[in-house]
Design a protein around this motif. Structure first.
Motif, PDB file in Angstrom:
ATOM      1  N   TYR A 179     103.006   9.108  46.772  1.00  0.00           N
ATOM      2  CA  TYR A 179     101.685   9.479  47.287  1.00  0.00           C
ATOM      3  C   TYR A 179     100.607   8.544  46.746  1.00  0.00           C
ATOM      4  CZ  TYR A 179      97.429  12.175  48.026  1.00  0.00           C
ATOM      5  OH  TYR A 179      96.172  12.560  48.394  1.00  0.00           O
ATOM      6  N   THR A 180     100.672   8.219  45.448  1.00  0.00           N
ATOM      7  CA  THR A 180      99.678   7.325  44.856  1.00  0.00           C
ATOM      8  C   THR A 180      99.735   5.948  45.505  1.00  0.00           C
ATOM      9  OG1 THR A 180      99.865   8.515  42.754  1.00  0.00           O
ATOM     10  CG2 THR A 180      98.855   6.341  42.689  1.00  0.00           C
ATOM     11  N   LEU A 181     100.951   5.449  45.723  1.00  0.00           N
ATOM     12  CA  LEU A 181     101.101   4.148  46.378  1.00  0.00           C
ATOM     13  C   LEU A 181     100.524   4.183  47.788  1.00  0.00           C
ATOM     14  CD1 LEU A 181     102.234   1.263  46.498  1.00  0.00           C
ATOM     15  CD2 LEU A 181     104.407   2.253  47.254  1.00  0.00           C
ATOM     16  N   VAL A 182     100.866   5.218  48.542  1.00  0.00           N
ATOM     17  CA  VAL A 182     100.358   5.336  49.911  1.00  0.00           C
ATOM     18  C   VAL A 182      98.840   5.458  49.919  1.00  0.00           C
ATOM     19  CG1 VAL A 182     100.355   6.795  51.970  1.00  0.00           C
ATOM     20  CG2 VAL A 182     102.497   6.314  50.800  1.00  0.00           C
ATOM     21  N   GLU A 183      98.322   6.240  48.981  1.00  0.00           N
ATOM     22  CA  GLU A 183      96.874   6.422  48.910  1.00  0.00           C
ATOM     23  C   GLU A 183      96.167   5.117  48.580  1.00  0.00           C
ATOM     24  OE1 GLU A 183      94.043   9.969  47.225  1.00  0.00           O
ATOM     25  OE2 GLU A 183      95.486   9.097  45.847  1.00  0.00           O
ATOM     26  N   GLN A 184      96.703   4.359  47.615  1.00  0.00           N
ATOM     27  CA  GLN A 184      96.088   3.086  47.256  1.00  0.00           C
ATOM     28  C   GLN A 184      96.168   2.076  48.396  1.00  0.00           C
ATOM     29  OE1 GLN A 184      98.255   2.165  43.688  1.00  0.00           O
ATOM     30  NE2 GLN A 184      96.812   3.219  42.352  1.00  0.00           N
ATOM     31  N   LEU A 185      97.331   2.041  49.058  1.00  0.00           N
ATOM     32  CA  LEU A 185      97.458   1.136  50.204  1.00  0.00           C
ATOM     33  C   LEU A 185      96.507   1.545  51.329  1.00  0.00           C
ATOM     34  CD1 LEU A 185     101.343   0.658  50.353  1.00  0.00           C
ATOM     35  CD2 LEU A 185      99.643  -0.987  49.565  1.00  0.00           C
ATOM     36  N   TYR A 186      96.359   2.838  51.545  1.00  0.00           N
ATOM     37  CA  TYR A 186      95.474   3.327  52.594  1.00  0.00           C
ATOM     38  C   TYR A 186      94.020   2.972  52.289  1.00  0.00           C
ATOM     39  CZ  TYR A 186      93.342   6.621  55.881  1.00  0.00           C
ATOM     40  OH  TYR A 186      92.611   7.182  56.886  1.00  0.00           O
ATOM     41  N   ILE A 187      93.603   3.197  51.047  1.00  0.00           N
ATOM     42  CA  ILE A 187      92.219   2.873  50.666  1.00  0.00           C
ATOM     43  C   ILE A 187      92.001   1.365  50.719  1.00  0.00           C
ATOM     44  CG2 ILE A 187      90.566   2.933  48.771  1.00  0.00           C
ATOM     45  CD1 ILE A 187      91.761   5.598  47.934  1.00  0.00           C
ATOM     46  N   GLY A 188      92.990   0.582  50.223  1.00  0.00           N
ATOM     47  CA  GLY A 188      92.862  -0.867  50.287  1.00  0.00           C
ATOM     48  C   GLY A 188      92.771  -1.376  51.717  1.00  0.00           C
ATOM     49  N   ALA A 189      93.562  -0.752  52.604  1.00  0.00           N
ATOM     50  CA  ALA A 189      93.498  -1.149  54.021  1.00  0.00           C
ATOM     51  C   ALA A 189      92.140  -0.825  54.620  1.00  0.00           C
ATOM     52  CB  ALA A 189      94.604  -0.447  54.801  1.00  0.00           C
ATOM     53  N   GLN A 190      91.597   0.322  54.273  1.00  0.00           N
ATOM     54  CA  GLN A 190      90.264   0.677  54.782  1.00  0.00           C
ATOM     55  C   GLN A 190      89.205  -0.290  54.284  1.00  0.00           C
ATOM     56  OE1 GLN A 190      89.728   4.918  53.843  1.00  0.00           O
ATOM     57  NE2 GLN A 190      89.820   5.305  56.044  1.00  0.00           N
ATOM     58  N   TRP A 191      89.292  -0.662  53.001  1.00  0.00           N
ATOM     59  CA  TRP A 191      88.332  -1.628  52.462  1.00  0.00           C
ATOM     60  C   TRP A 191      88.445  -2.972  53.163  1.00  0.00           C
ATOM     61  CZ3 TRP A 191      88.791  -0.697  46.434  1.00  0.00           C
ATOM     62  CH2 TRP A 191      88.219   0.539  46.133  1.00  0.00           C
ATOM     63  N   ALA A 192      89.681  -3.412  53.375  1.00  0.00           N
ATOM     64  CA  ALA A 192      89.881  -4.703  54.045  1.00  0.00           C
ATOM     65  C   ALA A 192      89.355  -4.660  55.479  1.00  0.00           C
ATOM     66  CB  ALA A 192      91.363  -5.077  54.037  1.00  0.00           C
TER      67      ALA A 192
END
Length: 330
Positions: A121-134
């Motif tokens: 979940y933490t990995l998915v959450e970080q990837l999701y937030i990073g994708a939104q920022w990008a």
């Protein structure tokens, strides 16, 4: 003499009449008592028949309740086993998913499924937030999408979008440099600039690649200053030779689902359509929540069954009491 005999006869006859009257009175009393006893006996027999009928109905009801309770108890006994089997299967699936995502490094995680799910979940959450920022960084409005489906769509053409953003920044920088050059040198013809560099110098000597590199080195500080002054947050469209604005390029949505590999998690499940507009980023714990709900429901069912068993025991005691009363009545 005759009078004495007649007197004795009359006395004897009177006594016999008195005894006969007493006998009739006693007989009438006995008949009344017999009728009363017969009525009571019939009433008792009627009550016994009613008790028999009531007892038969209650016995049938208790037998049905006992059958239902027995089936419910058997179901309650098998339900935890089924849930335990499902939980063990889910734990195995979680371990497979963690190994597929983290590889050999998954051995450093705890063996508990909660820790593994938290890591995923933490990995998915970080990837999701990073994708939104990008995506927000290259968005003209500086805002990222909110829905997962939109995030996946924009990620599919992110490389092409990055390339267009770089071209936009290059156009913005070139526009700044050429406009300022034109302002300082009014005789400058911007049409000559895209052609490259001149072939001869002012003294008539050849102008080669080394001379151009020297020019680049000379203007690097000024180019850096111009780059800092250039607004790259705003999209800079292109213009054709007639100085008309060019249309913004369109992007084709690509499928981000990779092909099935040996380490693919749950290859038997088709991933297409699993994530839609309504799916949130926390879908990884939905199965555990459902199983916890089933466990809670099983515990409630067991509690209800225990109460019903207690009621059945009380009904059995009442049945025994009715049986004893029936035997006494008989």
């Amino acid at each position: 003499m005759v009078k004495q005999l007649q007197l004795k006869y009359e006395n004897a006859l009177s006594e016999l009449n008195s005894q006969l009257t007493d006998a009739k009175t006693w007989l009438a009393s006995q008949e009344s008592e017999i009728k009363s006893s017969t009525s009571k006996l019939q009433l008792s027999l009627s009550e016994i028949e009613n008790l028999k009928a009531s007892f038969a109905v209650k016995e049938k009801t208790w037998e049905d309740e006992k059958t239902l309770l027995t089936r419910g108890a058997e179901t309650a006994e098998t339900a935890p086993k089924e849930i335990s089997t499902e939980l063990n299967g889910l734990k195995g699936r979680v371990s497979q998913m963690v190994v597929a995502i983290f590889g050999p490094r998954s051995k450093n995680l705890s063996q508990g499924p909660l820790i593994k799910l938290k890591a995923v979940y933490t990995l998915v959450e970080q990837l999701y937030i990073g994708a939104q920022w990008a995506l927000a960084a290259i968005s003209p409005a500086n805002q990222g999408p909110n829905r997962l489906s939109d995030v996946l769509k924009k990620l599919s053409f992110l490389p092409a979008r990055f390339q267009e953003v770089k071209c936009s920044c290059a156009r913005a920088g070139a526009l700044t440099a050429l406009s300022r050059s034109k302002a300082w040198v009014p005789d400058l013809d911007p049409a000559d600039v895209p052609r490259g560099y001149p072939t001869v110098k002012e003294d008539g000597s050849p102008f080669d690649q080394d001379d151009f590199i020297a020019c680049v080195r000379e203007v690097r500080p000024q180019a850096t200053s111009l780059g800092e002054d250039t607004n790259v947050d705003k999209y800079q469209p292109g213009f054709d030779n007639e100085n008309k604005k060019m249309a913004t390029p369109s992007y084709k949505v690509a499928d981000l689902i990779p092909p099935v590999r040996e380490d693919t998690f749950a290859p038997e499940i088709e991933p297409v359509g699993l994530i839609d507009d309504e799916v949130s980023a926390s879908v990884s714990t939905s199965n555990l929540k459902e199983l916890n709900h089933k466990l809670d429901r099983s515990e409630k069912d067991m509690y209800l069954l225990k109460n019903q068993m207690k009621q059945a025991q009380a009904s059995s005691l009442e049945l025994e009491m009715l049986r004893s009363e029936l035997q006494k009545a008989r």
